[in-house]
Design an enzyme around this catalytic site. Structure first.
Site, PDB file in Angstrom:
ATOM      1  N   LYS A  57       0.842  -1.210   0.000  1.00 40.46           N
ATOM      2  CA  LYS A  57       0.000   0.000   0.000  1.00 40.46           C
ATOM      3  C   LYS A  57       0.872   1.254   0.000  1.00 40.46           C
ATOM      4  CE  LYS A  57      -3.823  -2.446   2.101  1.00 40.46           C
ATOM      5  NZ  LYS A  57      -4.516  -2.910   3.324  1.00 40.46           N
ATOM      6  N   GLN A 101      -4.670  -1.536   9.511  1.00 40.46           N
ATOM      7  CA  GLN A 101      -4.588  -2.869   8.911  1.00 40.46           C
ATOM      8  C   GLN A 101      -5.205  -3.908   9.854  1.00 40.46           C
ATOM      9  OE1 GLN A 101      -3.370  -3.561   5.727  1.00 40.46           O
ATOM     10  NE2 GLN A 101      -4.229  -5.575   6.126  1.00 40.46           N
ATOM     11  N   ASP A 124     -11.178   2.827   4.104  1.00 44.99           N
ATOM     12  CA  ASP A 124     -11.601   1.429   4.015  1.00 44.99           C
ATOM     13  C   ASP A 124     -13.128   1.318   3.951  1.00 44.99           C
ATOM     14  OD1 ASP A 124      -9.723  -0.555   3.689  1.00 44.99           O
ATOM     15  OD2 ASP A 124      -9.189  -0.667   5.813  1.00 44.99           O
TER      16      ASP A 124
END
Ligand code: NDP
Length: 314
Positions: A57, A101, A124
């Site tokens: 990422k 994460q 997200d």
């Protein structure tokens, strides 16, 4: 004509590349006006798979010209400590996106953390505000993996309106938002899970099957109607030569066995290519299908968050 010729591949790498190019072009435009979208990625603990994901990422941000910051915290970090980190990131103007994460270590209350992220920075799309807006069909930050699947289906001009879509899996991260996005596109959606009766029979009625299960090659040819579109979200490891021969097509077996010898495993999704290729009309491979799209959509979400937060007329 060989059997395989009947199945066309959904090339996620290609679609992801196009999305990333679009993001890079817009980021460069914003740069000329002194704006640089920024993503903070928070990693707690030492999960090897999470480290790989976070690394790629951050690298993708760098490649596209976004600002990125990796925040690595010890495995024993408490919920309160992580909340303080989120609070700080919420307050920093140069950070447009915050990604924590998953999975988080067990002592951390993941729900509290996800709800603490400013919804405007929730790239997200897991915050209840974004989930609620998405369900209502309003503008929102949408979870990257299902959003990427829609981009891929659109890229290949797969008709969604009126199609029978079966989503196997009902997680908050993939299955549920996937079903909702397909519904918004006027598909007739069936959501299946571990308690679904006669799963193969239900799946066989589908024009579009999305497999997001986490079970190695579980979806085989019996689940698939001739000509159906099959999207494989799963990421699993295969680590024996017998499994490789059982799961992959004759054409693919040599390269997969070579990879197995070299790395000790090869990746497969929730769909078994051997029995599905030749029957499906379209199929997204693993790797090279949905995976690359997830990161591309994260970049797109970060850009969208930056535009929304800082005003489109920058
Ligand atoms: P979860 O484990 O959270 O959810 C799995 C879902 O599959 C559950 O709803 C579960 O049902 C259902 N399921 C499990 N076993 C069966 C079965 N035998 N029959 C029918 N349904 C079953 O997984 P995620 O949604 O997070 O991920 C799914 C897969 O996608 C994983 O392989 C993951 O690695 C991969 N993934 C890939 C991404 C990418 O970028 N390509 C991103 C995110 C995930 P129930 O609810 O009843 O337990």
């Amino acid at each position: 004509m060989s059997m395989e010729a009947g199945t066309q591949m959904l090339n996620g790498l290609l679609v992801a590349e196009a999305i990333k190019q679009g993001v890079a072009a817009r980021v460069s435009e914003l740069g000329q006006r002194g704006v640089r979208p920024g993503l903070a990625v928070v990693l707690v603990g030492e999960n090897p798979a999470s480290k790989v994901y976070v690394g790629s990422k951050v690298r993708t941000c760098q490649a596209l010209g976004l600002f990125s910051e990796k925040i690595e915290l010890a495995a024993e970090t408490t919920t309160e400590e992580l909340l303080a980190v989120i609070d700080h990131l919420n307050g920093r103007d140069e950070i447009d996106g915050i990604l924590v994460q998953l999975p988080l270590p067990p002592q951390i209350e993941a729900r509290l953390i996800l709800e603490a992220i400013d919804p405007a920075k929730d790239v997200d799309g897991f915050h209840a505000v974004n989930v609620g807006r998405m369900v209502r069909g309003e503008d929102s930050l949408v979870p990257c993996t299902p959003a990427g699947v829609i981009e891929m289906l659109d890229h290949y001009q797969i008709p969604l309106a009126g199609a029978n879509a079966v989503v196997i899996g009902r997680s908050d991260i993939v299955g549920k938002p996937m079903a909702m996005l397909l519904l918004h596109r006027h598909a007739t959606v069936t959501i299946c899970h571990s308690r679904t009766r006669d799963l193969a029979e239900v799946s066989r009625r589908a024009d579009i099957v999305i497999a997001a299960i986490g079970r190695t090659a579980m979806v085989n040819g019996d689940y698939i109607k001739d000509g159906a579109v099959v999207v494989d979200v799963g990421i699993n490891k295969v680590s024996t030569a017998d499994d490789v021969r059982r799961i992959f097509t004759d054409e693919e077996i040599p390269t997969r066995l070579e990879e197995l010898g070299r790395r000790g495993y090869t990746l497969v999704g929730d769909v078994g290519p051997r029995s599905v290729i030749g029957r499906a009309g379209w199929f997204s491979p693993v790797p090279g299908g949905v995976g690359p799209l997830t990161i591309a959509m994260l970049m797109k979400n970060t850009l969208r968050a930056a535009e929304a937060r800082r005003g489109r007329t920058m």
